[in-house]
Design a protein around this motif. Structure first.
Motif, PDB file in Angstrom:
ATOM      1  N   SER A   9       0.818  -1.213   0.000  1.00 22.44           N
ATOM      2  CA  SER A   9       0.000   0.000   0.000  1.00 22.44           C
ATOM      3  C   SER A   9       0.851   1.261   0.000  1.00 22.44           C
ATOM      4  O   SER A   9       2.075   1.222   0.098  1.00 22.44           O
ATOM      5  N   ASN A  10       0.139   2.372  -0.090  1.00 25.15           N
ATOM      6  CA  ASN A  10       0.750   3.696  -0.046  1.00 25.15           C
ATOM      7  C   ASN A  10       0.494   4.285   1.346  1.00 25.15           C
ATOM      8  O   ASN A  10      -0.644   4.302   1.826  1.00 25.15           O
ATOM      9  N   GLU A  11       1.559   4.759   1.988  1.00 24.93           N
ATOM     10  CA  GLU A  11       1.438   5.208   3.382  1.00 24.93           C
ATOM     11  C   GLU A  11       0.434   6.341   3.548  1.00 24.93           C
ATOM     12  O   GLU A  11      -0.345   6.359   4.511  1.00 24.93           O
ATOM     13  N   LYS A  12       0.437   7.281   2.633  1.00 22.69           N
ATOM     14  CA  LYS A  12      -0.494   8.407   2.737  1.00 22.69           C
ATOM     15  C   LYS A  12      -1.938   7.928   2.597  1.00 22.69           C
ATOM     16  O   LYS A  12      -2.832   8.370   3.337  1.00 22.69           O
ATOM     17  N   GLN A  13      -2.162   6.996   1.662  1.00 24.02           N
ATOM     18  CA  GLN A  13      -3.502   6.426   1.507  1.00 24.02           C
ATOM     19  C   GLN A  13      -3.943   5.690   2.765  1.00 24.02           C
ATOM     20  O   GLN A  13      -5.095   5.775   3.183  1.00 24.02           O
ATOM     21  N   ASP A  14      -2.992   4.975   3.365  1.00 20.00           N
ATOM     22  CA  ASP A  14      -3.298   4.257   4.602  1.00 20.00           C
ATOM     23  C   ASP A  14      -3.734   5.227   5.691  1.00 20.00           C
ATOM     24  O   ASP A  14      -4.700   4.969   6.417  1.00 20.00           O
ATOM     25  N   GLU A  15      -3.036   6.335   5.806  1.00 17.47           N
ATOM     26  CA  GLU A  15      -3.370   7.315   6.832  1.00 17.47           C
ATOM     27  C   GLU A  15      -4.764   7.911   6.598  1.00 17.47           C
ATOM     28  O   GLU A  15      -5.556   8.061   7.538  1.00 17.47           O
ATOM     29  N   LEU A  16      -5.064   8.242   5.342  1.00 17.03           N
ATOM     30  CA  LEU A  16      -6.379   8.796   5.022  1.00 17.03           C
ATOM     31  C   LEU A  16      -7.481   7.775   5.298  1.00 17.03           C
ATOM     32  O   LEU A  16      -8.565   8.117   5.774  1.00 17.03           O
ATOM     33  N   TYR A  17      -7.174   6.520   5.015  1.00 17.54           N
ATOM     34  CA  TYR A  17      -8.126   5.431   5.261  1.00 17.54           C
ATOM     35  C   TYR A  17      -8.407   5.295   6.756  1.00 17.54           C
ATOM     36  O   TYR A  17      -9.559   5.154   7.181  1.00 17.54           O
ATOM     37  N   LEU A  18      -7.370   5.370   7.564  1.00 15.56           N
ATOM     38  CA  LEU A  18      -7.550   5.263   9.012  1.00 15.56           C
ATOM     39  C   LEU A  18      -8.317   6.457   9.574  1.00 15.56           C
ATOM     40  O   LEU A  18      -9.119   6.308  10.501  1.00 15.56           O
ATOM     41  N   LEU A  19      -8.100   7.629   9.016  1.00 12.96           N
ATOM     42  CA  LEU A  19      -8.858   8.799   9.456  1.00 12.96           C
ATOM     43  C   LEU A  19     -10.345   8.636   9.154  1.00 12.96           C
ATOM     44  O   LEU A  19     -11.202   9.026   9.959  1.00 12.96           O
ATOM     45  N   LYS A  62     -13.443   8.282  11.893  1.00  9.13           N
ATOM     46  CA  LYS A  62     -14.677   9.070  11.763  1.00  9.13           C
ATOM     47  C   LYS A  62     -15.920   8.216  11.976  1.00  9.13           C
ATOM     48  O   LYS A  62     -16.911   8.674  12.568  1.00  9.13           O
ATOM     49  N   TYR A  63     -15.855   6.955  11.545  1.00  9.86           N
ATOM     50  CA  TYR A  63     -17.032   6.098  11.604  1.00  9.86           C
ATOM     51  C   TYR A  63     -16.960   5.034  12.699  1.00  9.86           C
ATOM     52  O   TYR A  63     -17.727   4.075  12.700  1.00  9.86           O
ATOM     53  N   GLY A  64     -16.055   5.226  13.650  1.00 13.45           N
ATOM     54  CA  GLY A  64     -16.068   4.391  14.850  1.00 13.45           C
ATOM     55  C   GLY A  64     -15.281   3.097  14.778  1.00 13.45           C
ATOM     56  O   GLY A  64     -15.472   2.213  15.615  1.00 13.45           O
ATOM     57  N   PHE A  65     -14.357   2.965  13.835  1.00 12.30           N
ATOM     58  CA  PHE A  65     -13.506   1.778  13.758  1.00 12.30           C
ATOM     59  C   PHE A  65     -12.371   1.893  14.780  1.00 12.30           C
ATOM     60  O   PHE A  65     -11.808   2.977  14.970  1.00 12.30           O
ATOM     61  N   THR A  66     -12.042   0.770  15.410  1.00 12.48           N
ATOM     62  CA  THR A  66     -11.035   0.822  16.483  1.00 12.48           C
ATOM     63  C   THR A  66      -9.975  -0.273  16.390  1.00 12.48           C
ATOM     64  O   THR A  66      -9.084  -0.333  17.228  1.00 12.48           O
ATOM     65  N   ARG A  67     -10.071  -1.146  15.387  1.00 11.40           N
ATOM     66  CA  ARG A  67      -9.079  -2.216  15.237  1.00 11.40           C
ATOM     67  C   ARG A  67      -8.402  -2.129  13.874  1.00 11.40           C
ATOM     68  O   ARG A  67      -9.028  -1.752  12.882  1.00 11.40           O
ATOM     69  N   ILE A  68      -7.114  -2.502  13.847  1.00 17.29           N
ATOM     70  CA  ILE A  68      -6.383  -2.654  12.587  1.00 17.29           C
ATOM     71  C   ILE A  68      -5.816  -4.065  12.531  1.00 17.29           C
ATOM     72  O   ILE A  68      -5.194  -4.534  13.494  1.00 17.29           O
ATOM     73  N   PHE A  69      -6.049  -4.721  11.409  1.00 15.30           N
ATOM     74  CA  PHE A  69      -5.393  -5.992  11.118  1.00 15.30           C
ATOM     75  C   PHE A  69      -4.305  -5.713  10.094  1.00 15.30           C
ATOM     76  O   PHE A  69      -4.540  -5.053   9.087  1.00 15.30           O
ATOM     77  N   MET A  70      -3.104  -6.200  10.368  1.00 15.40           N
ATOM     78  CA  MET A  70      -1.969  -5.918   9.494  1.00 15.40           C
ATOM     79  C   MET A  70      -1.168  -7.197   9.264  1.00 15.40           C
ATOM     80  O   MET A  70      -0.727  -7.845  10.211  1.00 15.40           O
ATOM     81  N   SER A  71      -1.006  -7.579   8.011  1.00 17.20           N
ATOM     82  CA  SER A  71      -0.293  -8.814   7.683  1.00 17.20           C
ATOM     83  C   SER A  71       1.212  -8.589   7.637  1.00 17.20           C
ATOM     84  O   SER A  71       1.693  -7.673   6.969  1.00 17.20           O
ATOM     85  N   MET A  72       1.954  -9.453   8.360  1.00 20.86           N
ATOM     86  CA  MET A  72       3.415  -9.444   8.283  1.00 20.86           C
ATOM     87  C   MET A  72       3.940 -10.719   7.617  1.00 20.86           C
ATOM     88  O   MET A  72       5.136 -10.993   7.658  1.00 20.86           O
ATOM     89  N   GLY A  94      -1.975   4.922  13.739  1.00 19.08           N
ATOM     90  CA  GLY A  94      -3.228   4.316  14.188  1.00 19.08           C
ATOM     91  C   GLY A  94      -3.425   4.469  15.684  1.00 19.08           C
ATOM     92  O   GLY A  94      -4.535   4.777  16.148  1.00 19.08           O
ATOM     93  N   ASN A  95      -2.360   4.261  16.456  1.00 14.70           N
ATOM     94  CA  ASN A  95      -2.461   4.388  17.910  1.00 14.70           C
ATOM     95  C   ASN A  95      -2.912   5.787  18.321  1.00 14.70           C
ATOM     96  O   ASN A  95      -3.704   5.957  19.259  1.00 14.70           O
ATOM     97  N   LYS A  96      -2.434   6.793  17.611  1.00 15.00           N
ATOM     98  CA  LYS A  96      -2.801   8.179  17.924  1.00 15.00           C
ATOM     99  C   LYS A  96      -4.264   8.468  17.620  1.00 15.00           C
ATOM    100  O   LYS A  96      -4.828   9.443  18.121  1.00 15.00           O
ATOM    101  N   HIS A  97      -4.852   7.623  16.776  1.00 16.46           N
ATOM    102  CA  HIS A  97      -6.240   7.874  16.366  1.00 16.46           C
ATOM    103  C   HIS A  97      -7.206   6.803  16.883  1.00 16.46           C
ATOM    104  O   HIS A  97      -8.246   6.548  16.281  1.00 16.46           O
ATOM    105  N   GLU A 131     -19.311   2.296   2.535  1.00 10.09           N
ATOM    106  CA  GLU A 131     -19.269   1.037   3.277  1.00 10.09           C
ATOM    107  C   GLU A 131     -18.858   1.272   4.723  1.00 10.09           C
ATOM    108  O   GLU A 131     -19.446   0.693   5.652  1.00 10.09           O
ATOM    109  N   LEU A 132     -17.858   2.120   4.933  1.00  8.56           N
ATOM    110  CA  LEU A 132     -17.413   2.424   6.296  1.00  8.56           C
ATOM    111  C   LEU A 132     -18.538   3.079   7.092  1.00  8.56           C
ATOM    112  O   LEU A 132     -18.759   2.754   8.269  1.00  8.56           O
ATOM    113  N   LYS A 133     -19.247   3.990   6.455  1.00  8.34           N
ATOM    114  CA  LYS A 133     -20.348   4.688   7.114  1.00  8.34           C
ATOM    115  C   LYS A 133     -21.448   3.698   7.519  1.00  8.34           C
ATOM    116  O   LYS A 133     -21.954   3.742   8.649  1.00  8.34           O
TER     117      LYS A 133
END
Length: 361
Positions: free
Chosen positions: A15-25, A29-39, A59-62, A234-236
């Protein structure tokens, strides 16, 4: 009681880091609180640390907590000891998910890690895996369960198998999670992505319908969108979803009258405890609106499963009682006022005696 959460998935290796940040924001906004991240694709310690740490800290900051998906070969490729999870703590993760299992005693030992990381176990196996781990006196509050997702069409879990696997964890009071699939997302961990649901039956359904079924089953605490990036719509919809009360999206008939609309959309409904196979009855409205006339309409057709009926003036003491059709039948004393949307008809199986429910349109 465990509070139910909704989550997103991020794939830093694709992914693109900036896109990831916008996605998390948007998620925030819509009440999501978990991130799943594949390593699972990680190979280089320095590059992995730099890339993953930035987005996890963001993500932790948000208000998010991050689970890192790992497997035994990750420990080898990153030269990490099973006895030292400080690398994942340093990244800012809250949990690690073991995509592949060890031998039971290893998982039990990991649950006592001094970093306080939650250890998530793969739920998508109908075996004695969990009991084996618990038999080694695992630190149970630090054990969670999380299903797999399945990128290849046709390979998701069958509903019955999903339920059996989930019950193994839920009956032992283990926190659970599963994946639903965005109809917009094209990104996952692999180069095949036909959607990323846990259950095959969910693959092409609207994301909120998938989530309703997960939550209403009573088997899943957290629902995570497996593929990125879900659309804002979908997020909404997922953010607005009541995670604790059964709701049905409906279409109303054109001639629905005022009292029927009030009964349908404004009243609190529950299925009577003395249930039957023909209809689910919500009877309080017949008491509250017993003096209000209700002229017959849409009452000469055969009612189908998922139709919503309200007793008309010809139904005596049952006038203005609401019913949800479970089996086809005809009865001119009932007006058809709407129908549950086709994709939500499978949710009828969760309409148990005393279940509280509502309608939205």
């Amino acid at each position: 009681m465990t509070m139910r959460q909704i989550g997103l998935s991020i794939y830093p290796d694709h992914s693109n880091e900036k896109q990831d940040e916008l996605y998390l924001l948007l998620g925030e906004k819509y009440g999501f609180t978990r991130i799943f991240m594949s390593m699972l694709e990680a190979k280089d310690v320095a590059a992995t640390e730099k890339k993953f740490k930035r987005i996890i800290e963001f993500g932790n900051k948000h208000g998010f907590s991050t689970t890192l998906d790992i497997s035994p070969h990750i420990f080898e490729s990153l030269e990490i000891s099973y006895n030292d999870l400080s690398f994942f703590k340093k990244l800012g993760a809250a949990a690690v998910r073991l995509d592949q299992g060890f031998n039971g005693i290893t998982e039990a030992d990991l649950s006592y890690n001094p970093e306080g990381l939650i250890i998530e176990l793969n739920m998508s196996n109908d075996t004695g895996y969990l009991d084996n781990i618990l038999s080694y006196q695992a630190n149970k509050p630090f054990l969670y369960g999380c299903h797999n997702f399945y990128p290849q069409v046709g390979t998701g879990l069958e509903d019955g198998f999903f339920e059996r696997c989930s019950k193994r964890f839920k009956t032992r009071n283990i926190h659970t999670a599963a994946f639903v699939s965005s109809q917009n997302g094209t990104q996952g961990p692999w180069n095949v992505n036909d959607g990323l649901p846990t259950r095959e039956s969910d693959r092409y359904l609207p994301v909120e319908v998938q989530a309703k079924s997960m939550f209403m089953s009573g088997l899943i605490d957290d629902v995570i969108i497996g593929n990125a990036y879900a659309s804002e719509e979908e997020l909404k919809k997922l953010g607005e979803l009541n995670r604790y009360k059964l709701s049905f999206s409906i279409d109303t008939v054109p001639v629905i009258n005022e009292v029927e609309r009030k009964i349908l959309l404004n009243e609190n409904h529950y299925r009577r405890g003395d249930s039957n196979a023909l209809v689910a009855r919500s009877t309080e409205s017949r008491v509250k609106y017993r003096e209000i006339p209700n002229t017959p309409h849409d009452n000469d057709c055969e009612f189908e499963s998922g139709d919503i009926l309200i007793g008309n003036d010809g139904f005596g003491v049952y006038k203005n009682e609401l019913q949800v059709v479970l089996k086809p039948h005809k009865d001119s004393r009932k007006n058809k006022v709407g129908s549950i949307k086709e994709e939500e008809l499978p949710l009828l199986k969760y309409l148990y005696p005393w279940t509280k429910f509502k309608f939205t349109n």
